[in-house]
Design a protein around this motif. Sequence first.
Motif, PDB file in Angstrom:
ATOM      1  N   SER A  59      33.294  -3.632  -3.001  1.00  0.00           N
ATOM      2  CA  SER A  59      33.644  -3.573  -1.625  1.00  0.00           C
ATOM      3  C   SER A  59      33.163  -2.220  -0.914  1.00  0.00           C
ATOM      4  CB  SER A  59      35.189  -3.813  -1.553  1.00  0.00           C
ATOM      5  OG  SER A  59      35.983  -2.844  -1.985  1.00  0.00           O
ATOM      6  N   THR A 100      34.425   0.164   2.236  1.00  0.00           N
ATOM      7  CA  THR A 100      35.108   0.376   3.352  1.00  0.00           C
ATOM      8  C   THR A 100      34.554   1.265   4.479  1.00  0.00           C
ATOM      9  OG1 THR A 100      37.033   0.491   1.795  1.00  0.00           O
ATOM     10  CG2 THR A 100      37.570   1.473   3.945  1.00  0.00           C
ATOM     11  N   MET A 141      32.861   6.559  12.032  1.00  0.00           N
ATOM     12  CA  MET A 141      31.444   6.957  11.263  1.00  0.00           C
ATOM     13  C   MET A 141      30.393   6.709  12.216  1.00  0.00           C
ATOM     14  SD  MET A 141      32.326   4.845   7.904  1.00  0.00           S
ATOM     15  CE  MET A 141      30.397   4.529   7.264  1.00  0.00           C
ATOM     16  N   ASP A 160      26.003  16.738  -3.776  1.00  0.00           N
ATOM     17  CA  ASP A 160      25.481  16.871  -2.653  1.00  0.00           C
ATOM     18  C   ASP A 160      25.158  15.705  -1.658  1.00  0.00           C
ATOM     19  OD1 ASP A 160      25.220  19.682  -2.932  1.00  0.00           O
ATOM     20  OD2 ASP A 160      23.218  19.868  -3.433  1.00  0.00           O
ATOM     21  N   ASP A 161      24.972  14.449  -2.516  1.00  0.00           N
ATOM     22  CA  ASP A 161      24.523  13.075  -1.829  1.00  0.00           C
ATOM     23  C   ASP A 161      25.879  12.380  -1.883  1.00  0.00           C
ATOM     24  OD1 ASP A 161      22.130  14.650  -1.735  1.00  0.00           O
ATOM     25  OD2 ASP A 161      21.662  13.500  -3.722  1.00  0.00           O
ATOM     26  N   ALA A 162      26.803  12.383  -2.592  1.00  0.00           N
ATOM     27  CA  ALA A 162      27.908  11.497  -2.856  1.00  0.00           C
ATOM     28  C   ALA A 162      29.049  12.248  -3.574  1.00  0.00           C
ATOM     29  CB  ALA A 162      27.380  10.314  -3.432  1.00  0.00           C
ATOM     30  N   SER A 163      30.156  11.436  -3.572  1.00  0.00           N
ATOM     31  CA  SER A 163      31.238  12.010  -4.270  1.00  0.00           C
ATOM     32  C   SER A 163      31.816  10.685  -5.160  1.00  0.00           C
ATOM     33  CB  SER A 163      32.370  12.642  -3.520  1.00  0.00           C
ATOM     34  OG  SER A 163      33.027  11.726  -2.502  1.00  0.00           O
ATOM     35  N   ARG A 218      31.986   7.760  -2.569  1.00  0.00           N
ATOM     36  CA  ARG A 218      31.980   8.026  -1.079  1.00  0.00           C
ATOM     37  C   ARG A 218      30.451   8.610  -0.413  1.00  0.00           C
ATOM     38  NH1 ARG A 218      37.225   7.769   0.419  1.00  0.00           N
ATOM     39  NH2 ARG A 218      38.576   8.207  -1.351  1.00  0.00           N
ATOM     40  N   ASP A 219      30.094   8.188   0.521  1.00  0.00           N
ATOM     41  CA  ASP A 219      28.718   8.766   0.893  1.00  0.00           C
ATOM     42  C   ASP A 219      28.996   9.614   2.340  1.00  0.00           C
ATOM     43  OD1 ASP A 219      28.059   7.028   3.438  1.00  0.00           O
ATOM     44  OD2 ASP A 219      28.656   5.575   1.744  1.00  0.00           O
ATOM     45  N   PRO A 220      28.141  10.389   2.364  1.00  0.00           N
ATOM     46  CA  PRO A 220      28.339  11.413   3.632  1.00  0.00           C
ATOM     47  C   PRO A 220      28.880  10.938   4.855  1.00  0.00           C
ATOM     48  CG  PRO A 220      26.228  12.150   2.126  1.00  0.00           C
ATOM     49  CD  PRO A 220      26.856  10.588   1.772  1.00  0.00           C
ATOM     50  N   SER A 221      28.443   9.621   5.090  1.00  0.00           N
ATOM     51  CA  SER A 221      28.675   8.891   6.294  1.00  0.00           C
ATOM     52  C   SER A 221      30.288   8.990   6.665  1.00  0.00           C
ATOM     53  CB  SER A 221      28.257   7.753   6.530  1.00  0.00           C
ATOM     54  OG  SER A 221      28.676   6.781   5.776  1.00  0.00           O
ATOM     55  N   GLY A 222      31.074   9.039   5.220  1.00  0.00           N
ATOM     56  CA  GLY A 222      32.424   8.531   5.417  1.00  0.00           C
ATOM     57  C   GLY A 222      32.885   7.490   4.926  1.00  0.00           C
ATOM     58  N   GLY A 223      31.764   6.395   4.510  1.00  0.00           N
ATOM     59  CA  GLY A 223      32.127   5.114   4.096  1.00  0.00           C
ATOM     60  C   GLY A 223      32.392   5.254   2.667  1.00  0.00           C
ATOM     61  N   SER A 224      33.060   4.261   1.865  1.00  0.00           N
ATOM     62  CA  SER A 224      33.259   4.549   0.545  1.00  0.00           C
ATOM     63  C   SER A 224      33.117   2.941   0.200  1.00  0.00           C
ATOM     64  CB  SER A 224      34.629   4.858   0.383  1.00  0.00           C
ATOM     65  OG  SER A 224      35.792   3.838   0.655  1.00  0.00           O
ATOM     66  N   THR A 225      32.751   2.950  -1.129  1.00  0.00           N
ATOM     67  CA  THR A 225      32.312   1.709  -1.964  1.00  0.00           C
ATOM     68  C   THR A 225      33.451   1.758  -3.321  1.00  0.00           C
ATOM     69  OG1 THR A 225      30.118   1.783  -1.131  1.00  0.00           O
ATOM     70  CG2 THR A 225      30.369   0.387  -3.209  1.00  0.00           C
ATOM     71  N   THR A 279      32.070  16.029   0.341  1.00  0.00           N
ATOM     72  CA  THR A 279      31.174  14.825   0.543  1.00  0.00           C
ATOM     73  C   THR A 279      31.812  13.554   0.671  1.00  0.00           C
ATOM     74  OG1 THR A 279      29.743  16.043  -0.668  1.00  0.00           O
ATOM     75  CG2 THR A 279      28.746  13.658  -0.008  1.00  0.00           C
ATOM     76  N   GLY A 280      31.824  12.801   1.700  1.00  0.00           N
ATOM     77  CA  GLY A 280      32.352  11.519   1.847  1.00  0.00           C
ATOM     78  C   GLY A 280      33.861  11.381   2.293  1.00  0.00           C
TER      79      GLY A 280
END
Lengths: 362, 362, 362, 362
Positions: free
Chosen positions: A276, A278, A283, C253-256, C270-277, D240-241
């Motif tokens: 999923s 989020t 954003m 640097d690219d994700a957390s 989490r990616d730098p855009s603020g979205g999370s998977t 990040t993120g």
Amino acid sequence: MVGGGPGAMIGAAHRHAMWLDNQYVLAAGIFGRDRHASAAFAEGLGVARVYDDYREMAEREAAREDGVDVVAVVTPNDSHFEIARAFLESGISVVCEKPLTNDSDTAAELVAIAQSNGVILAVPHIYSAYPMVRHAARMVRDGDLGRIRFVAAEHASGWASAEVEQWRMDPERGGVATAVADVGTHAFHLLRYITGLEATRISAELTTLVRGRPVFDNATMRLTLSNGAPATLWATMAATGQEHGLRIRVFGDDASLQWRHEDPQHLIVRDPSGGSTTLAHGMTTLSEDAARLTRVALGHPEGFIEAFGNFYSDLADLLRGGQARELSIPTGVDGLIGVQFVEATVASHSNDAAWVDASFGT
Amino acid sequence: MVGGGPGAMIGAAHRHAMWLDNQYVLAAGIFGRDRHASAAFAEGLGVARVYDDYREMAEREAAREDGVDVVAVVTPNDSHFEIARAFLESGISVVCEKPLTNDSDTAAELVAIAQSNGVILAVPHIYSAYPMVRHAARMVRDGDLGRIRFVAAEHASGWASAEVEQWRMDPERGGVATAVADVGTHAFHLLRYITGLEATRISAELTTLVRGRPVFDNATMRLTLSNGAPATLWATMAATGQEHGLRIRVFGDDASLQWRHEDPQHLIVRDPSGGSTTLAHGMTTLSEDAARLTRVALGHPEGFIEAFGNFYSDLADLLRGGQARELSIPTGVDGLIGVQFVEATVASHSNDAAWVDASFGT
Amino acid sequence: MVGGGPGAMIGAAHRHAMWLDNQYVLAAGIFGRDRHASAAFAEGLGVARVYDDYREMAEREAAREDGVDVVAVVTPNDSHFEIARAFLESGISVVCEKPLTNDSDTAAELVAIAQSNGVILAVPHIYSAYPMVRHAARMVRDGDLGRIRFVAAEHASGWASAEVEQWRMDPERGGVATAVADVGTHAFHLLRYITGLEATRISAELTTLVRGRPVFDNATMRLTLSNGAPATLWATMAATGQEHGLRIRVFGDDASLQWRHEDPQHLIVRDPSGGSTTLAHGMTTLSEDAARLTRVALGHPEGFIEAFGNFYSDLADLLRGGQARELSIPTGVDGLIGVQFVEATVASHSNDAAWVDASFGT
Amino acid sequence: MVGGGPGAMIGAAHRHAMWLDNQYVLAAGIFGRDRHASAAFAEGLGVARVYDDYREMAEREAAREDGVDVVAVVTPNDSHFEIARAFLESGISVVCEKPLTNDSDTAAELVAIAQSNGVILAVPHIYSAYPMVRHAARMVRDGDLGRIRFVAAEHASGWASAEVEQWRMDPERGGVATAVADVGTHAFHLLRYITGLEATRISAELTTLVRGRPVFDNATMRLTLSNGAPATLWATMAATGQEHGLRIRVFGDDASLQWRHEDPQHLIVRDPSGGSTTLAHGMTTLSEDAARLTRVALGHPEGFIEAFGNFYSDLADLLRGGQARELSIPTGVDGLIGVQFVEATVASHSNDAAWVDASFGT
């Protein structure tokens, strides 16, 4: 504004929303049946012109050069029709709380009057003005979910899980299908707004969860949507312990999405693998439909009043003659559909929850 | 064990559960129709006695002094009856996967045979063996929720949200109401287990979400419970993107509770004020029904296999002649009720989702 | 097994884990200092050979053809060294609870003995055996996060937030830096395991949160990692109300990514855009490192015992001479590093939390 | 208002907050250095009086009978002092963004001027104006947590996890300790506000997570609080993120509590048993400190702008001469302490993160 006197939550929400973006001046109103209390309240709000009677207000405001552009009707349900009609007939646009009226004939009449007079009749289903709901609607329209296969909507609040004294619980004033009229219409509008689908038939079971209550405070509904997909909708204000309880899950062939009003700044998108994603309000990668409604940056929650402000902001665009957007605010037809929806649930209920055909909006 | 050969997830789960607490030895079995594959698989498991035919197995194991005490039947649905009957008639207790059989007559027959032979017939609705579900059931029985006013149950998984090739999707083998039989029965049992209530009538709409699928992979149900309360139950395996999707919310006059299988070690209790309390598996303040099922301390999640182990552990108690507990494992009658439940949904569906009276368990 | 008698949680966890996959037989042991209690307990477990003394056990088991392949040492910290040494010297592999010993010299000695005798010394930092932790470690190694820039790890449990009577709170038996030894080493190992980085310097403040406690039950640490990145680590067992409290966030640097032991079947990226998977245990798209550890399907939670089972399963592979995997179980060197880590925090603390250089593992 | 021209997020937030409750009229301002752009922007906002120079604005507004009561200074950090001083000296109250100034001498000077001139200097640490933060502060003051034993605060945002061009990243304009000044001061104020405790010493490690950035964008801090309890504080804008990332956990002997800005309408209270209770904004059982800040009912989220509105509402009370409340808004001393906090972290950092004594606020 008509209604929304001291202690009325929804009237206060309208006012904060009008003020929030500095696009409205609250210039005239009637704040309850008690003339003195109304005048005192108006003075506290800085409202210039206070009236005793809505007919008089409609007449005089229509006559003034600086008369109001729009009036918000936030009185109990059974008075909506007369009041809204008075303003619409005077050529003043109206924001009328839902349900628009207590029966579909009068609701249709309001829609017709607004149309023939060239004014706006708007219905504040506020939840569709949240940025992440707009983004959800955009995703569906862009085909990100594929064909919609199922929808599960619910507005299951706990605000009346014990006895409450209120006009909403009086069948004479709010109708017998309280759960549908009061909260179910919100969930139904949200379903229609996000999916772009209409209901073609409905089955409803209306029940009373709080013993002794003279109205139905619980409703479970099945819908068949215009693309053939099944859906469920649960509405109640007696779900003990739930906060607000508006939630929707839309399942497509390619993905599903979930939005909850208790966490309105997030939209959860699920893919068939079980993962999923989020998405968060703010954003930079969101659709313009959502992005244009952002006041502060990513991570700064915007809540109910901001969504209400989005409603009023979109309304201001329309009042100024702005071009209609694909994803904008609900109008009279949506209000009419809401009333027809309530009627359909009562019809189904009185036939042991059998299916009732729907051709809403006409 | 009969069934559960290479690649069969549910057979593996049974085995891990048996081993987990070192109370069972897997001594005999048939692991598929291919004799050589079955034998090879059995050897890998350290199973001493492998058979080709379940009748032979029943006869010989019954004849041995060290024959098996109980056999797990984990074959496709349409073979449950014959296999389970063979063992029960030989005086061997049976754990039979749900649905017990494909029709209620045969299910009732199994229940009768088990009873007359004095052996145990157990049905692995595993979710009721989670400590927090047991605690929920205890809270209801202790009156912590007051009168139950509404229940919303769902088992909406995404495991078959795209086409899958499996016996479950073959109407000849698993029946036509796949969603009800495969997952709906779990949700229904959970509802019965926690609330202690039965269904007195049912309305069901069966639909197919994945185009071209020859069975119903989606079912929305309304129930009236034995105390008069309404309930809803949604079952599907085509809810795109959902993981497991078993969830129940039980609303009482005084409080409500929520449990989700994706987070099984917590139970959320809500009170009318809108506040909620989260109880965690391993807390020392839980009821004995939950506490006795704790293997490790607070904060150490126990999952599906541990719940399965609880099922087998309670079964071991019963096999040893232990006293029946108020909150224990589901038996043949629960399996029979599950089959009747499936039949009722089909009956309702074939009458346009009309209400169907239920007198389950008899 | 040595230790793990009645009431000892960790000993029970080892046993369930051994049994879970049917790869181990618990053949011999000493279950406490009381000979009769130990024998009775062993009988209940079906353990064939009970000893009074670990030296005798090491000697005799080494002499038997069917002697144990590996022994689990689950006694209080101060006895680890003598017991583990006895078995390693006898050529028997050892699983020794952490901290391996109470000082790095003895820990190094155990590592050396294991190495020279060609046996395995394994240390059960179980959390690194969760599938989603393995997947996290794989993502870092595959470069999905880019350069690691910061890590925030914590194991902040509430299990001893009030006074408890236990050997762990006795500085003579468990050392003075209880929070570091008991829980901090788990968080530190998790950090090392996921990131593949070592610490090059450490600053630690040790404090006592529960008044009157004779050991440090709280530790806040700063680390500089081998790639130059800063990190923090918080360890305590006195975080009032927290359940287990092991959590790690790794920022690249690219994700957390984020993993919490209270919800071990999910990994949040989490990616730098603020979205999370959110990735879920059982998804078919996970790396082989995670996928090979799945017993049941997507949506069926596997908990602490299953992770422990993964540890024992990987150990079984190694005992059988299987090829070492890149992502496998912690061994003696990891245990030694844990002890050095404890010592470094004490050294820093005694110098007012100043930086202490670290060259761990040597 | 001075500053907050087109595109400036924080200026917009101030304006929405002023408008929200209809208690402020934005009457005068300077919206950027470009005279024409500023005038055009002011016209769009309906601002009556636009100035070119803040000294002129201070002088003239002070001279008018209908001059502004308060001015909001929302310019870059290095200009705060001169601008705020001009207004305070003219007898006009000031809301000045944090950090109040770039060094504690000038900050102290502003505090002194405000005091001697009998005007208000307020600092918008908005997070302490959330109802659930106020409730948290009330719980601590009422002793619900017992003695505070540990605090973990963080403001770890991801907004600058990649390179950004902004005055905040210019050491000349925003100082070198950007992470502390920009976000750390918010977390520190939140800690002080909720606990009622001050810091007596600080240790800080300042680092740069985004390569090539000329300021410190990450800071890990240890604090000793005035009751002797240890605390940690992590501040960064390069996580990040992460969305907003402000979070605090306060641990007492009897209970702990947790609040996150991503879910501001809830407060989680944990008790030693491991259970947790979630309190929600709008519950009728909350303290008056929280309840008086509720605009809409339970379940209707209020976000950042509403919290900002609470700040301005409390400020309006003070401007009208209302009695000071125990839990109200941060003033100049809090701003001064924030600046001293930044200086202390720089001092510690330059001494290899050694402890630095603090006697803030004086």
